[in-house]
Design an enzyme around this catalytic site. Sequence first.
Site, PDB file in Angstrom:
ATOM      1  N   ASP A  81       0.825  -1.215   0.000  1.00 10.99           N
ATOM      2  CA  ASP A  81       0.000   0.000   0.000  1.00 10.99           C
ATOM      3  C   ASP A  81       0.854   1.259   0.000  1.00 10.99           C
ATOM      4  OD1 ASP A  81       0.807  -0.630   2.724  1.00 10.99           O
ATOM      5  OD2 ASP A  81      -0.595   0.898   3.413  1.00 10.99           O
ATOM      6  N   GLU A 176       0.117  -1.303   5.602  1.00 13.49           N
ATOM      7  CA  GLU A 176       1.170  -0.930   6.558  1.00 13.49           C
ATOM      8  C   GLU A 176       1.033   0.527   6.963  1.00 13.49           C
ATOM      9  OE1 GLU A 176       5.263   0.493   7.802  1.00 13.49           O
ATOM     10  OE2 GLU A 176       3.957   1.229   6.228  1.00 13.49           O
TER      11      GLU A 176
HETATM   12 ZN    ZN Z   1       6.989   2.026   4.095  1.00 12.23          ZN
END
Ligand code: ZN
Length: 410
Positions: A81, A176
């Site tokens: 992401d 993340e």
């Molecule tokens: Zn990163």
Amino acid sequence: MTDTVTDRFLRYVVVDTQSDPTSATQPSTAKQRNLGRILVEELLAIGLGDAHLDEHGYVYATIPSNVDKPVPVICFCSHMDTAPDFTGTNVKPQILHDYSGGDIRLSGNLQQVIRVDEHPALRDQIGNDIITSDGTTLLGADDKAGLAEIVAAAKYLVDNPDIRHGTIKLLFTTDEEIGRGVDKVDLKKLGAQFAYTVDGETAGHIEDETFSADSVEVVIHGVAIHPGFAKGKMENAIRIAGAIIDKLPKDIAPETTDGRDGFIHPTGISGSMEKASLGFIIRDFGEPGLADKETRLEAIVKDVMTAYPGSSHTFTVRHQYRNMKTILDRYPEIVENAVEAIRRAGMTPVRGSIRGGTDGSRLSFMGLPCANIFAGGHAFHSPLEWVSRQDMERAVKTLVELTKVWAERS
Ligand SMILES: [Zn+2]
């Protein structure tokens, strides 16, 4: 299909994989799977037969061992992401070949300039090929550089069976950037003993420390009354909240600290006359520093409240994550082997700490000790993000060397 690390990187950055903190689903945005599918295809094409996308959007794959002796199973991890801070839709990567120095003005928005003064790391990039966005989006080097480097290293290992290595696991996570990167990781299925996120910045850096992090929520209940009859009675929760913010120490803030200093940072405020809520994040590299900052914040709140005897408050501390160094210090070989690999790849290793958290800090506390290796990107989460081809190639070399070091030293 071409398969240099740069070719792969350029394929990945054009896929929009922005995560969304307001979404409750996993992955937070379905579009992250689009990149997951491409990565699985590429890993299968390399010959990693078990590569797959799981129901949570993660990609798993294995490079089998080619030695007889037992070698610890290590995992290379990066995230698919991009940050919610800046748009990642319609990324148009630009390559500046043979950079000759000076500021870099981005072609899609001439107001966006990567200035050498603000990005001194550019001084080490003369002669390199620098990849940027066109200034209208972020680039996504964080962490598609890490993905490209891991896939390129996997291809290199498969194509060069004379390189002796143990079992290498690959893990590509979603979300993340919104702190949910490893929520659904199946560590048993992964089956790794040690891991490296490939998510750091400058070439040659290895990080084994993150902040320790808590959040604090302060809720104030004031005394509400019709403003026409309020004299001597009203205790406006909005004013109380403002007084608390005003008393925060200005030298313990993100905007006034760096290096190893932590901070108290207000992240949210909402309220009415009768009730106000304040959100804070507290950061420090050590537990005592974290506790000290929470004590200071609570003392400020209590001090302000003494002027409002009819009002009440709650002060709630929530655990977020902890410095991974406490775990990594038990397994010094994780960092030592990476330091050796970086040296063999031709760089001077630099050990550092991260003013934030990573998937690795969460993984370390979940039972998979995990340090963070450079991916080469700079100016993360912004339209000025950049990475050089040469630094990505150095990262690939580092990962290949790292598999060798683990096998040699086992
Ligand atoms: Zn990163």
